[in-house]
Design a protein around this motif. Structure first.
Motif, PDB file in Angstrom:
ATOM      1  N   SER A  71       0.808  -1.215   0.000  1.00 11.91           N
ATOM      2  CA  SER A  71       0.000   0.000   0.000  1.00 11.91           C
ATOM      3  C   SER A  71       0.840   1.263   0.000  1.00 11.91           C
ATOM      4  O   SER A  71       0.327   2.343  -0.308  1.00 11.91           O
ATOM      5  CB  SER A  71      -0.942  -0.004   1.207  1.00 11.91           C
ATOM      6  OG  SER A  71      -2.135  -0.711   0.918  1.00 11.91           O
ATOM      7  N   ASP A  72       2.121   1.176   0.344  1.00 10.23           N
ATOM      8  CA  ASP A  72       2.970   2.363   0.232  1.00 10.23           C
ATOM      9  C   ASP A  72       3.044   2.840  -1.216  1.00 10.23           C
ATOM     10  O   ASP A  72       3.073   4.044  -1.488  1.00 10.23           O
ATOM     11  CB  ASP A  72       4.375   2.093   0.782  1.00 10.23           C
ATOM     12  CG  ASP A  72       5.055   0.898   0.137  1.00 10.23           C
ATOM     13  OD1 ASP A  72       4.356   0.024  -0.421  1.00 10.23           O
ATOM     14  OD2 ASP A  72       6.290   0.816   0.195  1.00 10.23           O
ATOM     15  N   VAL A  73       3.035   1.885  -2.161  1.00  9.56           N
ATOM     16  CA  VAL A  73       3.046   2.231  -3.582  1.00  9.56           C
ATOM     17  C   VAL A  73       1.638   2.594  -4.055  1.00  9.56           C
ATOM     18  O   VAL A  73       1.411   3.656  -4.650  1.00  9.56           O
ATOM     19  CB  VAL A  73       3.598   1.074  -4.432  1.00  9.56           C
ATOM     20  CG1 VAL A  73       3.424   1.361  -5.926  1.00  9.56           C
ATOM     21  CG2 VAL A  73       5.067   0.837  -4.115  1.00  9.56           C
ATOM     22  N   MET A  74       0.663   1.730  -3.800  1.00 12.48           N
ATOM     23  CA  MET A  74      -0.680   1.946  -4.339  1.00 12.48           C
ATOM     24  C   MET A  74      -1.322   3.220  -3.816  1.00 12.48           C
ATOM     25  O   MET A  74      -2.060   3.901  -4.544  1.00 12.48           O
ATOM     26  CB  MET A  74      -1.556   0.727  -4.041  1.00 12.48           C
ATOM     27  CG  MET A  74      -1.152  -0.500  -4.850  1.00 12.48           C
ATOM     28  SD  MET A  74      -2.284  -1.899  -4.710  1.00 12.48           S
ATOM     29  CE  MET A  74      -1.827  -2.543  -3.083  1.00 12.48           C
ATOM     30  N   SER A  75      -1.025   3.598  -2.574  1.00 10.87           N
ATOM     31  CA  SER A  75      -1.639   4.806  -2.008  1.00 10.87           C
ATOM     32  C   SER A  75      -1.178   6.066  -2.735  1.00 10.87           C
ATOM     33  O   SER A  75      -1.893   7.081  -2.738  1.00 10.87           O
ATOM     34  CB  SER A  75      -1.307   4.907  -0.518  1.00 10.87           C
ATOM     35  OG  SER A  75       0.093   5.050  -0.310  1.00 10.87           O
ATOM     36  N   ARG A  76       0.003   6.025  -3.351  1.00 12.24           N
ATOM     37  CA  ARG A  76       0.509   7.214  -4.046  1.00 12.24           C
ATOM     38  C   ARG A  76      -0.304   7.543  -5.304  1.00 12.24           C
ATOM     39  O   ARG A  76      -0.195   8.649  -5.844  1.00 12.24           O
ATOM     40  CB  ARG A  76       1.988   7.029  -4.400  1.00 12.24           C
ATOM     41  CG  ARG A  76       2.893   6.868  -3.186  1.00 12.24           C
ATOM     42  CD  ARG A  76       4.345   7.172  -3.519  1.00 12.24           C
ATOM     43  NE  ARG A  76       4.941   6.277  -4.473  1.00 12.24           N
ATOM     44  CZ  ARG A  76       5.676   5.198  -4.162  1.00 12.24           C
ATOM     45  NH1 ARG A  76       5.871   4.879  -2.884  1.00 12.24           N
ATOM     46  NH2 ARG A  76       6.226   4.447  -5.097  1.00 12.24           N
TER      47      ARG A  76
END
Length: 349
Positions: A167-172
């Motif tokens: 989610s660190d990537v997808m949240s961006r």
């Protein structure tokens, strides 16, 4: 690929413990133990491409959705420094993205911090952040960042994944759509900046609804989420209840191939036990966990499909209020889902 629900322990950062409830060796001996399952991975022949531009910065990429014995996993091709593709699990429950330590070494990724220890069931492991300057997911370029390099059971060997796309990537990207039927992942807009320690959590729904590029013209059912945006611990939390009981916090976790409930809640919610147990992989061991029946369970305005759940002792994570994981086995039943990080929504097809 032998990879199951309790690998999600990385969802709350590697310093925390998730241990399975085995209910004692004598109890396990009287039940039927389901074996570990093998999931399909994306075709290596697809290379580092595959993305389709949709306008407005939105892009759609192919993923591989695999269903085995009722468990569900999604994987995608990731390329690093022009090398790959490498199969990563699409894991909304991972607060930080992970790369297999052996692959990180083979790619000569520089360290980006000190080594740290994490605990599992009867084992201790180590992890260390590494720098990734250039990488992409199925043709979508991603911003440089640190990945957590760790040695995980069954990861990195032939036919196994080598990382978690968290989610660190997808949240961006603000919001993403996971389509189990079409086997695609859609980023709703251009990649934005990462969260910082000053980024406030989102208690939704707030702001505008997801764009039509994500809903594809369908309304869906909106469920409010609390989105934790703390760096290294980004998560999507939903209020879930069994029967008419109190609401409890569950993480919406595509990295969990089977939904999981804390053993303390099994007792208080009087969930029915079965004569089945599941072999599952944690961050550093393989254990046996009992399966229980969900009975009637629900999230706001949505009655979930009854199913079997893995029972686990969440340890220090449970003391922080986490009571379970709503996994891909349940989410797939809706055909498609949208994770709206910026608006605090889960949209179910």
């Amino acid at each position: 690929m032998r990879w199951t629900a309790l690998l999600l322990s990385l969802a709350a950062a590697l310093a925390l413990v998730v241990s399975a409830c085995t209910a004692g060796s004598a109890a396990v001996a009287r039940v039927h133990v389901e074996p570990l399952v093998n999931f399909a991975l994306p075709p290596a022949g697809a290379g580092c491409g595959g993305a389709t531009a949709l306008g407005g910065g939105a892009e759609r990429i192919p993923i591989t959705v695999s269903t085995v014995a009722g468990q569900v996993a999604e994987a995608v091709n990731v390329c690093i420094g022009g090398q790959g593709p490498f199969p990563f699990i699409v894991d909304s429950g991972a607060g930080e993205s992970i790369i297999d330590a052996h692959l990180a070494k083979r790619l000569h990724l520089a360290h980006d911090g000190a080594e740290s220890a994490f605990a599992g069931v009867g084992c201790i492991g180590t992890a260390r952040p590494v720098k990734v300057a250039a990488w992409s997911v199925a043709g979508v370029a991603l911003a440089r960042q640190a990945l957590t390099a760790a040695t995980l059971p069954d990861f990195g060997t032939k036919g196994e994944p080598v990382g978690l796309l968290g989610s660190d990537v997808m949240s961006r990207f603000g919001a993403v759509r996971l389509d189990f039927v079409a086997q695609t992942l859609t980023f709703g807009g251009p990649e934005g900046p990462p969260s910082t320690n000053e980024t406030p959590n989102v208690r939704g729904p707030v702001g505008p609804a997801p764009s039509t590029v994500l809903t594809d013209g369908h309304v869906g059912t909106t469920v409010p989420l609390t989105v934790v945006l703390t760096p290294g611990d980004i998560s999507l939390n939903v209020a879930l209840r069994f029967g008419r009981g109190s609401a409890h916090t569950f993480v919406v976790d595509t990295g969990s191939s089977q939904s999981v409930v804390a053993d303390a809640l099994v007792k208080s919610a009087h969930l029915a036990h079965t004569d089945l147990a599941q072999r599952q992989t944690t961050v550093c061991s393989t254990i046996t966990a009992p399966l229980v029946r969900s009975g009637r369970w629900s999230i706001p305005d949505v009655t979930l499909h009854p199913q079997l759940l893995g029972a686990a002792n969440f340890g220090p994570i449970g003391s922080g209020g986490l009571a379970g994981l709503l996994g891909s086995d349940q989410l797939k039943r809706f055909g498609w889902v949208i994770f709206d990080y910026s608006g605090g929504r889960l949209v179910l097809g």
